[in-house]
Scaffold this active site. Sequence first.
Site, PDB file in Angstrom:
ATOM      1  N   HIS A   1       0.850  -1.182   0.000  1.00 14.09           N
ATOM      2  CA  HIS A   1       0.000   0.000   0.000  1.00 14.09           C
ATOM      3  C   HIS A   1       0.889   1.236   0.000  1.00 14.09           C
ATOM      4  O   HIS A   1       1.937   1.240   0.629  1.00 14.09           O
ATOM      5  CB  HIS A   1      -0.914   0.021   1.232  1.00 14.09           C
ATOM      6  CG  HIS A   1      -2.070   0.949   1.050  1.00 14.09           C
ATOM      7  ND1 HIS A   1      -1.977   2.293   1.292  1.00 14.09           N
ATOM      8  CD2 HIS A   1      -3.325   0.727   0.597  1.00 14.09           C
ATOM      9  CE1 HIS A   1      -3.136   2.858   1.004  1.00 14.09           C
ATOM     10  NE2 HIS A   1      -3.970   1.938   0.580  1.00 14.09           N
TER      11      HIS A   1
ATOM     12  N   ASP B   1      -7.897  -5.357  -0.142  1.00 18.92           N
ATOM     13  CA  ASP B   1      -8.416  -6.029  -1.335  1.00 18.92           C
ATOM     14  C   ASP B   1      -8.123  -7.516  -1.353  1.00 18.92           C
ATOM     15  O   ASP B   1      -8.803  -8.284  -2.032  1.00 18.92           O
ATOM     16  CB  ASP B   1      -7.833  -5.376  -2.590  1.00 18.92           C
ATOM     17  CG  ASP B   1      -8.434  -4.012  -2.812  1.00 18.92           C
ATOM     18  OD1 ASP B   1      -9.588  -3.828  -2.423  1.00 18.92           O
ATOM     19  OD2 ASP B   1      -7.749  -3.141  -3.351  1.00 18.92           O
TER      20      ASP B   1
HETATM   21  N1  CMC Z   1       4.342  -7.267  -5.142  1.00 19.84           N
HETATM   22  C1  CMC Z   1       5.695  -7.286  -5.251  1.00 19.84           C
HETATM   23  N2  CMC Z   1       6.497  -6.226  -5.014  1.00 19.84           N
HETATM   24  C2  CMC Z   1       5.889  -5.089  -4.660  1.00 19.84           C
HETATM   25  C3  CMC Z   1       4.488  -4.984  -4.526  1.00 19.84           C
HETATM   26  C4  CMC Z   1       3.716  -6.135  -4.765  1.00 19.84           C
HETATM   27  N3  CMC Z   1       2.381  -6.097  -4.637  1.00 19.84           N
HETATM   28  N4  CMC Z   1       4.158  -3.725  -4.148  1.00 19.84           N
HETATM   29  C5  CMC Z   1       5.325  -3.050  -4.075  1.00 19.84           C
HETATM   30  N5  CMC Z   1       6.369  -3.878  -4.371  1.00 19.84           N
HETATM   31  C6  CMC Z   1       7.804  -3.559  -4.322  1.00 19.84           C
HETATM   32  C7  CMC Z   1       8.239  -2.713  -5.504  1.00 19.84           C
HETATM   33  O1  CMC Z   1       8.687  -3.509  -6.570  1.00 19.84           O
HETATM   34  C8  CMC Z   1       9.332  -1.900  -4.890  1.00 19.84           C
HETATM   35  O2  CMC Z   1      10.488  -2.725  -4.762  1.00 19.84           O
HETATM   36  P1  CMC Z   1      11.966  -2.102  -4.958  1.00 19.84           P
HETATM   37  O3  CMC Z   1      12.117  -1.129  -3.819  1.00 19.84           O
HETATM   38  O4  CMC Z   1      12.874  -3.256  -4.883  1.00 19.84           O
HETATM   39  O5  CMC Z   1      11.954  -1.426  -6.286  1.00 19.84           O
HETATM   40  C9  CMC Z   1       8.843  -1.614  -3.466  1.00 19.84           C
HETATM   41  O6  CMC Z   1       7.985  -2.716  -3.164  1.00 19.84           O
HETATM   42  C10 CMC Z   1       8.080  -0.310  -3.321  1.00 19.84           C
HETATM   43  O7  CMC Z   1       7.056  -0.267  -4.341  1.00 19.84           O
HETATM   44  P2  CMC Z   1       6.407   1.054  -4.910  1.00 19.84           P
HETATM   45  O8  CMC Z   1       5.868   0.751  -6.255  1.00 19.84           O
HETATM   46  O9  CMC Z   1       7.373   2.193  -4.781  1.00 19.84           O
HETATM   47  O10 CMC Z   1       5.234   1.286  -3.870  1.00 19.84           O
HETATM   48  P3  CMC Z   1       4.001   2.232  -4.096  1.00 19.84           P
HETATM   49  O11 CMC Z   1       3.719   2.839  -2.787  1.00 19.84           O
HETATM   50  O12 CMC Z   1       4.200   3.146  -5.238  1.00 19.84           O
HETATM   51  O13 CMC Z   1       2.859   1.201  -4.546  1.00 19.84           O
HETATM   52  C11 CMC Z   1       0.908  -0.092  -4.612  1.00 19.84           C
HETATM   53  C12 CMC Z   1       1.749   0.898  -3.795  1.00 19.84           C
HETATM   54  C13 CMC Z   1      -0.379  -0.390  -3.845  1.00 19.84           C
HETATM   55  C14 CMC Z   1       0.542   0.532  -5.964  1.00 19.84           C
HETATM   56  C15 CMC Z   1       1.738  -1.380  -4.829  1.00 19.84           C
HETATM   57  O14 CMC Z   1       2.098  -1.955  -3.591  1.00 19.84           O
HETATM   58  C16 CMC Z   1       1.005  -2.408  -5.706  1.00 19.84           C
HETATM   59  O15 CMC Z   1       1.065  -2.309  -6.931  1.00 19.84           O
HETATM   60  N6  CMC Z   1       0.295  -3.397  -5.057  1.00 19.84           N
HETATM   61  C17 CMC Z   1      -0.498  -4.352  -5.788  1.00 19.84           C
HETATM   62  C18 CMC Z   1      -1.826  -3.719  -6.166  1.00 19.84           C
HETATM   63  C19 CMC Z   1      -2.762  -3.594  -4.987  1.00 19.84           C
HETATM   64  O16 CMC Z   1      -2.960  -4.537  -4.232  1.00 19.84           O
HETATM   65  N7  CMC Z   1      -3.373  -2.405  -4.871  1.00 19.84           N
HETATM   66  C20 CMC Z   1      -4.417  -2.154  -3.871  1.00 19.84           C
HETATM   67  C21 CMC Z   1      -4.055  -1.125  -2.886  1.00 19.84           C
HETATM   68  S1  CMC Z   1      -5.233  -1.102  -1.518  1.00 19.84           S
HETATM   69  C22 CMC Z   1      -6.699  -0.523  -2.229  1.00 19.84           C
HETATM   70  C23 CMC Z   1      -6.706   0.918  -2.508  1.00 19.84           C
HETATM   71  O17 CMC Z   1      -6.509   1.713  -1.562  1.00 19.84           O
HETATM   72  O18 CMC Z   1      -6.943   1.290  -3.659  1.00 19.84           O
END
Ligand code: CMC
Length: 431
Positions: free
Chosen positions: A308, A366
């Site tokens: 998240h 989710d």
């Molecule tokens: N699976 C594997 N690796 C992940 C994931 C994941 N679900 N989420 C983040 N990472 C890794 C990412 O690759 C990165 O690694 P590194 O530092 O080695 O490059 C690190 O964790 C940080 O990721 P980020 O993309 O900078 O994190 P963010 O805050 O931009 O992304 C997120 C948040 C929710 C978009 C992401 O965690 C994601 O895509 N999750 C899967 C989709 C999901 O479940 N979304 C629902 C969110 S809850 C409902 C809502 O509020 O809408």
Amino acid sequence: MSGNNRVAVLDIDGKQFKLPVESPSIGPDVIDIRRLYRDARVFTFDPGYTSTASCESDITFIDGELGKLLYRGYPVEQLAINSHFIEVCYLLLYGELPNKNQLDDFDERVTMHTMVHDQMNYFFRGFRRDAHPMAIITGVMGAMSAFYHDSTDISDPDQREIASIRMIAKLPTIVSMAYKYSIGQPFIYPKNNLDYAANFLRMCFKVPPEKYIVEPDIARAVDRIFMLHADHEQNASTSTVRLAGSSGANPFACIAAGIACLWGPAHGGANEACLMMLRQIGSPDRIPEFIKRAKDPSDPFRLMGFGHRVYKNFDPRAKIMKQSADEVLNLVSNTNLPTLEVARELERIALEDEFFQERHLYPNVDFYSGIILDAIGFPTSMFTPIFALSRTVGWISQWKEMVADPTQKIGRPRQKYTGSRERSFTPLSER
Ligand code: CMC
């Protein structure tokens, strides 16, 4: 930052600019940069808005480190256990918990608007039967401004109020109609002696020749899903609603924009994507293969339902939703066992894995809501529409707050331009 007047000093090439530092009621201080461009001729650069407070709001507060989510100051866990969705709607919209009369009156107002304009039944028929319900709902919500133009004047508080009640009341009807349409069954009209969640379940699962009795524990679990998704501060879809609303667009158009944004798999589409992923994994012995892919920086695959942007220790909604999932799974006999087995094992493995621990990646709301909705019998395509239904009250509360704010102005971000410098047009013959 220094002194009692609290300013941050920005030094650009030896020239100093003082920026006021303000403290909110809770949460990190904010540096007020509204005059920065005027005074210093620079922009701030923050793609993804990770360090930007885009507005003042007194609706919802999140502490991502402590895993806290407050609606108007009340912890969401307390509301999920002691309250119900209609009461939470009142709280979000008007700022306080209602007394008995206020609650009865609000409930009555919502209940009396559950039917949609009859002409809308025909509007649905313009869509392909295999259209995704989110595509239909986005279109139908936008079309509400054509059906209810007597509540589109945003300068009139009464019209804003009636538009809000209409959207909250009609969304369950519209979402269930999108579902019924996609499976070729007749629309089921709302039944006003049922509560909000029970009425929605009946409109989705009843067929005319059969009796349908709503199981109260299932209705309660669905009501809890509604409450836990009701608002979430300035996320992508809420910010979309605010940005659309900042131009003076009508409320139905703004909420339609929010629904469109919610559909993305990184946001509300994650619950559907998560269930699809669990099915794709298929059996627990294939989990290591997918974990390996999730860790591979050259593979775009992510574990859906994990991580998240704001919660970095745990998602407080996920805690309650996990409890609810256990309760529903005990009640429902048609549970899809392989998917559930994969979900439980994936959760265990990921929580123990260093990669996920280091990056603070925990199952989010989710992950569990998809499991609950699957067990109840909803197809995956309905997961995000149910999220949209729940979030509508949050979007409306945020939109109303913005429209009533006298300092509100049209949202207009700037950019860091990286294209060509000015150049002269070359005639086609010389290119
Ligand atoms: N699976 C594997 N690796 C992940 C994931 C994941 N679900 N989420 C983040 N990472 C890794 C990412 O690759 C990165 O690694 P590194 O530092 O080695 O490059 C690190 O964790 C940080 O990721 P980020 O993309 O900078 O994190 P963010 O805050 O931009 O992304 C997120 C948040 C929710 C978009 C992401 O965690 C994601 O895509 N999750 C899967 C989709 C999901 O479940 N979304 C629902 C969110 S809850 C409902 C809502 O509020 O809408």
